[in-house]
Design a protein around this motif. Structure first.
Motif, PDB file in Angstrom:
ATOM      1  N   TYR A   1       0.854  -1.182   0.000  1.00  0.00           N
ATOM      2  CA  TYR A   1       0.000   0.000   0.000  1.00  0.00           C
ATOM      3  C   TYR A   1       0.889   1.229   0.000  1.00  0.00           C
ATOM      4  CZ  TYR A   1      -3.673  -3.314   0.983  1.00  0.00           C
ATOM      5  OH  TYR A   1      -4.537  -4.380   0.884  1.00  0.00           O
ATOM      6  N   GLU A   2       0.740   2.033  -1.047  1.00  0.00           N
ATOM      7  CA  GLU A   2       1.561   3.234  -1.184  1.00  0.00           C
ATOM      8  C   GLU A   2       0.899   4.404  -0.480  1.00  0.00           C
ATOM      9  OE1 GLU A   2       3.669   4.497  -5.033  1.00  0.00           O
ATOM     10  OE2 GLU A   2       1.969   5.883  -4.908  1.00  0.00           O
ATOM     11  N   GLN A   3       1.684   5.118   0.312  1.00  0.00           N
ATOM     12  CA  GLN A   3       1.155   6.276   1.025  1.00  0.00           C
ATOM     13  C   GLN A   3       2.279   7.239   1.359  1.00  0.00           C
ATOM     14  OE1 GLN A   3      -0.163   3.216   3.885  1.00  0.00           O
ATOM     15  NE2 GLN A   3       0.441   4.658   5.491  1.00  0.00           N
ATOM     16  N   HIS A   4       1.917   8.476   1.603  1.00  0.00           N
ATOM     17  CA  HIS A   4       2.871   9.495   2.016  1.00  0.00           C
ATOM     18  C   HIS A   4       2.881   9.559   3.546  1.00  0.00           C
ATOM     19  CE1 HIS A   4       2.231  10.600  -2.172  1.00  0.00           C
ATOM     20  NE2 HIS A   4       3.310  11.348  -2.113  1.00  0.00           N
ATOM     21  N   ILE A   5       4.086   9.598   4.117  1.00  0.00           N
ATOM     22  CA  ILE A   5       4.243   9.643   5.576  1.00  0.00           C
ATOM     23  C   ILE A   5       4.829  10.997   5.949  1.00  0.00           C
ATOM     24  CG2 ILE A   5       5.200   8.510   7.596  1.00  0.00           C
ATOM     25  CD1 ILE A   5       3.393   6.680   5.965  1.00  0.00           C
ATOM     26  N   PRO A   6       4.029  11.933   6.460  1.00  0.00           N
ATOM     27  CA  PRO A   6       4.575  13.244   6.853  1.00  0.00           C
ATOM     28  C   PRO A   6       5.630  13.085   7.940  1.00  0.00           C
ATOM     29  CG  PRO A   6       2.162  13.287   6.783  1.00  0.00           C
ATOM     30  CD  PRO A   6       2.567  11.849   6.663  1.00  0.00           C
ATOM     31  N   GLY A   7       6.725  13.831   7.786  1.00  0.00           N
ATOM     32  CA  GLY A   7       7.757  13.835   8.806  1.00  0.00           C
ATOM     33  C   GLY A   7       8.672  12.635   8.791  1.00  0.00           C
ATOM     34  N   LEU A   8       8.654  11.840   7.734  1.00  0.00           N
ATOM     35  CA  LEU A   8       9.534  10.678   7.666  1.00  0.00           C
ATOM     36  C   LEU A   8      10.943  11.105   7.291  1.00  0.00           C
ATOM     37  CD1 LEU A   8       9.896   7.574   7.690  1.00  0.00           C
ATOM     38  CD2 LEU A   8       9.361   7.608   5.246  1.00  0.00           C
ATOM     39  N   GLN A   9      11.920  10.500   7.973  1.00  0.00           N
ATOM     40  CA  GLN A   9      13.321  10.778   7.678  1.00  0.00           C
ATOM     41  C   GLN A   9      14.088   9.465   7.605  1.00  0.00           C
ATOM     42  OE1 GLN A   9      15.147  14.082   9.794  1.00  0.00           O
ATOM     43  NE2 GLN A   9      17.071  12.937   9.996  1.00  0.00           N
ATOM     44  N   ILE A  10      14.859   9.283   6.538  1.00  0.00           N
ATOM     45  CA  ILE A  10      15.729   8.124   6.384  1.00  0.00           C
ATOM     46  C   ILE A  10      17.165   8.606   6.459  1.00  0.00           C
ATOM     47  CG2 ILE A  10      16.445   6.231   4.886  1.00  0.00           C
ATOM     48  CD1 ILE A  10      13.690   6.192   3.677  1.00  0.00           C
ATOM     49  N   GLU A  11      17.852   8.223   7.544  1.00  0.00           N
ATOM     50  CA  GLU A  11      19.180   8.774   7.831  1.00  0.00           C
ATOM     51  C   GLU A  11      19.059  10.299   7.869  1.00  0.00           C
ATOM     52  OE1 GLU A  11      21.894   7.269   8.896  1.00  0.00           O
ATOM     53  OE2 GLU A  11      20.957   5.323   8.854  1.00  0.00           O
ATOM     54  N   PRO A  12      19.903  11.086   7.178  1.00  0.00           N
ATOM     55  CA  PRO A  12      19.757  12.543   7.283  1.00  0.00           C
ATOM     56  C   PRO A  12      18.769  13.119   6.279  1.00  0.00           C
ATOM     57  CG  PRO A  12      21.690  12.051   5.989  1.00  0.00           C
ATOM     58  CD  PRO A  12      21.093  10.710   6.381  1.00  0.00           C
ATOM     59  N   ILE A  13      18.096  12.265   5.514  1.00  0.00           N
ATOM     60  CA  ILE A  13      17.292  12.730   4.386  1.00  0.00           C
ATOM     61  C   ILE A  13      15.822  12.837   4.784  1.00  0.00           C
ATOM     62  CG2 ILE A  13      16.637  12.263   1.997  1.00  0.00           C
ATOM     63  CD1 ILE A  13      19.251  10.556   1.855  1.00  0.00           C
TER      64      ILE A  13
END
Length: 218
Positions: free
Chosen positions: A157-169
């Protein structure tokens, strides 16, 4: 049954269904006839039901939806295979890394993330991300069926996650896919081409995520 019939008989429910008749056109899967396997009060029970049945019968075309949805159109995507040329730490013979995900001031270290230039989309195991409060949105999430070899496929299921950070990105408007990939693949996540393009990163020879995610020079 048609989706309209299912929603009328099961208002406000999470539904585990099997596609009895479906057709594909331009990578869109139209579910023309479905059988209701079980209805649930909450999304986690529905997802557990899906995983249990999918493990027993991996070739059956199963889905979880909420009956508040107006349609159940499914996007099709295909794994084109793992590229092994990158100099990244190998995990079970595949290029993998560990990395940290942060959401709403909660962080988790995923130890087994596949770095896959043969996968268009970025996918994470929903059970792993549940620890930082990220769950599948069966109401608004975009259903996708990910095909692999021997006719076996997984639902994501594709969705947008507000405030998500992967490492420094920071990925405030970046679409990720949530599904069950730990059990069938042995990974907590798969970083696809979409993330590599968004992060403007390239593979490096060192093992740490900080060195893997090196931006291209402008």
């Amino acid at each position: 049954m048609k989706w309209e019939e299912i929603t009328e008989l099961n208002p406000g429910r999470f539904i585990l269904v099997e596609a009895i008749k479906a057709s594909s056109n331009n990578r869109v899967r139209q579910l023309e006839d479905m059988a209701v396997i079980q209805d649930y009060d909450n999304p986690q029970e529905a997802w557990n039901g899906y995983k249990y049945l999918h493990k027993l019968h991996p070739t059956r075309e199963l889905y979880v939806f909420h009956t508040s949805r107006s349609d159940v159109e499914v996007v099709e995507e295909f794994f084109s295979g793992v590229r092994r040329r990158m100099k990244i730490q190998l995990q079970h013979g595949l290029p993998g890394i560990s990395l940290t995900l942060t959401h709403n001031n909660q962080s988790i270290v995923l130890q087994t993330v596949l770095f896959d230039t043969g996968c268009a989309a970025t996918i994470f195991d929903t059970d792993a991300l549940a620890e930082i409060g990220i769950h599948i949105d069966f109401i608004n999430g975009r259903a996708k069926r990910m095909y692999r070899v021997r006719g076996i496929s997984e639902i994501c299921y594709e969705q947008h996650i507000p405030g998500l950070q992967i490492e420094p990105i920071a990925l405030n408007d970046f679409p990720i896919q949530l599904g069950s990939i730990q059990e069938p693949y042995g990974f907590d996540g798969i970083l696809g081409i979409d993330f590599m393009i968004r992060a403007k990163c390239k593979a490096a020879s060192h093992r740490s995520p900080q060195n893997v995610f090196k931006p291209h020079p402008l």
